[in-house]
Design an enzyme around this catalytic site. Structure first.
Site, PDB file in Angstrom:
ATOM      1  CE  LYS A   1     -24.836  19.214   5.447  1.00 17.07           C
ATOM      2  NZ  LYS A   1     -24.353  20.559   5.089  1.00 17.07           N
ATOM      3  NE  ARG A   2     -31.780  19.110  -2.937  1.00 19.30           N
ATOM      4  CZ  ARG A   2     -31.855  18.247  -3.929  1.00 19.30           C
ATOM      5  NH1 ARG A   2     -32.886  17.422  -4.019  1.00 19.30           N
ATOM      6  NH2 ARG A   2     -30.909  18.177  -4.842  1.00 19.30           N
TER       7      ARG A   2
END
Ligand code: GLU
Length: 465
Positions: free
Chosen positions: A238-239
């Site tokens: 998700k980063r």
């Protein structure tokens, strides 16, 4: 032997691109072989699994066009099958009941830690608290020494040290199977022939191989595909921004672009980049799946998306754009005008949202001028030129591109002006801004009356000197 593959998501979130790539590989492999593709929901983690997530995953798969032949099966509805298999293993002596409580294990773990050791479960503890109503788990009896070999289609033989695998739990106190046990029982009873999945599951394979052997089931062909990396060469997460399939859908990506892009992450066919679904089905084999990790290149995805937007039939793109416009409060029909607009806008659009966001002026009843564009291009010296264009266009009986070009050529010649001097003011008059398809294309789409009305409107806002 009929090829049978499966996609087995844990419904603890939406379908992310890594999961989608796994689904695509399994789907392509099955379709290529004329086999079957099975969908299985691994929902034995009762706390983290949600109905909403099952729906999100199946919706995303449907949107991508990954149709399944059987399922979705749910592990939570198959408890009896796992229990039956656990009992078979108890009967054959490959498994045993263990009455050690979690508290006792915790105690032993702490003791081991204080010695600087890692706890290794010992079989002889198992019968300590045996009694009629005492809860128990079922553990697999595993070898104390030697090696466990896993055959992987992509990696060859991978050898694990048997001492690193202790007698692990296959059935928990509540009658639920553990992950490794459920996967093996399911793959075996669903006659799965090929398991293609992320290499984060490779560490599970020695345990799974032991379960297959104890149950006397054949191990399917295993292929562990390297993980997808982000642009910083770290595992995609998700980063790195949007990683769910639905996020790409919401950002105006086409399913064909996503399928094409994800298929190429880890699989290749020479240096070909563009593949239709039919071509992927025809060409996909595990022989061309590489071992090294593939990097998720957002720009390439964008490039593929613009390719499909440009080359798909405009009718199809129009159908996808209509609901997006509706969300924005613009109701348009799928008619000749919209098709012409799409043909033009799709030349430069990277996503469907680009089309949505640059279509308004075609349908506006009143043009809103961008302040900067108006000040720069709608100046008094252009007023007579625009008036001249209006007069000449008004006289056209056939408002087609050829005739429009002739009008502009004539105005340029008579006034000794280059098209560059005229085009931008006309564009601002017609669209309100400085970015649009070619002005002749815009005029053709708008039609004579609207073009003349817009030019007159622009003339009326230009001050006289
Ligand atoms: N349920 C597992 C996951 O979502 C997949 C298990 C498997 O493919 O064997 O990661």
């Amino acid at each position: 032997m009929t090829v049978r593959t499966r996609f087995a998501p844990s419904p603890t979130g939406s379908l992310h691109v890594g999961g989608a790539r796994t689904a695509i590989f399994n789907w392509l492999f099955a379709r290529h072989a004329g086999g079957q593709f099975i969908l299985r929901v691994e929902d034995t983690d009762r706390e983290r699994s949600t109905e909403e997530s099952i729906l999100e995953i199946t919706d995303a798969m449907e949107w991508l066009g990954l149709d399944w032949d059987e399922g979705p099966f749910r592990q939570s509805e198959r408890l009896e099958i796992y229990q039956k298999h656990a009992n078979l293993l108890l009967d054959s002596g490959h498994a045993y009941k263990c009455y050690v409580t979690p508290e006792e294990l915790d105690e032993k773990r702490k003791e081991a830690q204080s010695r600087g050791d890692v706890l290794h479960y010992k079989r002889e503890w198992a019968k300590l608290n045996e009694g009629p109503d005492v809860p128990y788990v079922i553990r697999l009896q595993t070898p104390d020494e030697g090696t466990i070999e896993v055959q992987d289609k992509l990696r060859g033989t991978v050898t694990f040290d048997a001492t690193e695998v202790d007698d692990f739990i296959i059935l928990k106190r509540d009658g639920f199977p553990t992950y490794n046990f459920a996967v093996v029982v399911d793959d075996a009873t669903m006659n799965i022939t090929h398991v293609i999945r992320g290499d984060d599951h490779l560490i599970n394979t020695p345990r799974q191989v032991l379960i297959y052997k104890s149950l006397n089931y054949e191990v399917p062909t295993l292929a562990h595909v390297s993980m997808i990396l982000g642009s910083d060469n770290k595992r995609l997460s998700k980063r790195h921004g949007a990683t769910s399939v639905v996020a790409y859908k919401d950002r105006g990506y086409l399913p064909e672009a996503i399928i094409n892009f994800l298929s190429r992450l880890g699989w290749s066919y020479g240096d070909q980049e563009i593949f239709s679904k039919e071509e992927l089905i025809e060409k996909f084999t595990l022989d061309n799946v590489g071992k090294s990790a593939a990097v998720f290149n957002e720009e390439k995805l964008e490039w593929l998306n613009s390719h499909y937007i440009k080359n798909d039939p405009p009718e199809k793109i129009a159908e996808l754009v209509i609901p997006l416009l509706k969300e924005n409060g613009l109701e348009v029909e799928l008619d000749e005008k919209l098709i012409k607009i799409i043909k033009e806008l799709s030349q430069r659009a990277k996503t469907l949202l680009d089309i949505r966001d640059s279509i308004n002026y075609f349908y506006a009843s009143e043009i809103e001028f961008e302040e900067k564009a108006k000040n720069k291009f709608l100046k008094s010296e252009i007023k007579p030129v625009l008036q001249d264009i209006v007069d000449k266009l008004s006289n056209l009986s056939d408002f087609n591109m050829d005739e429009m070009h002739k009008v502009f050529d004539q105005v340029m010649e008579e006034r000794e002006l280059k098209l560059g001097k005229i085009a931008q003011p006309v564009r601002v008059a017609l669209t309100g801004g400085t970015v649009s398809p070619g002005i002749f294309e815009v005029m053709d789409i708008l039609g004579k009356d609207e073009v003349i009305a817009r030019l007159n409107n622009a003339i009326s806002v230009i001050p006289n000197e």
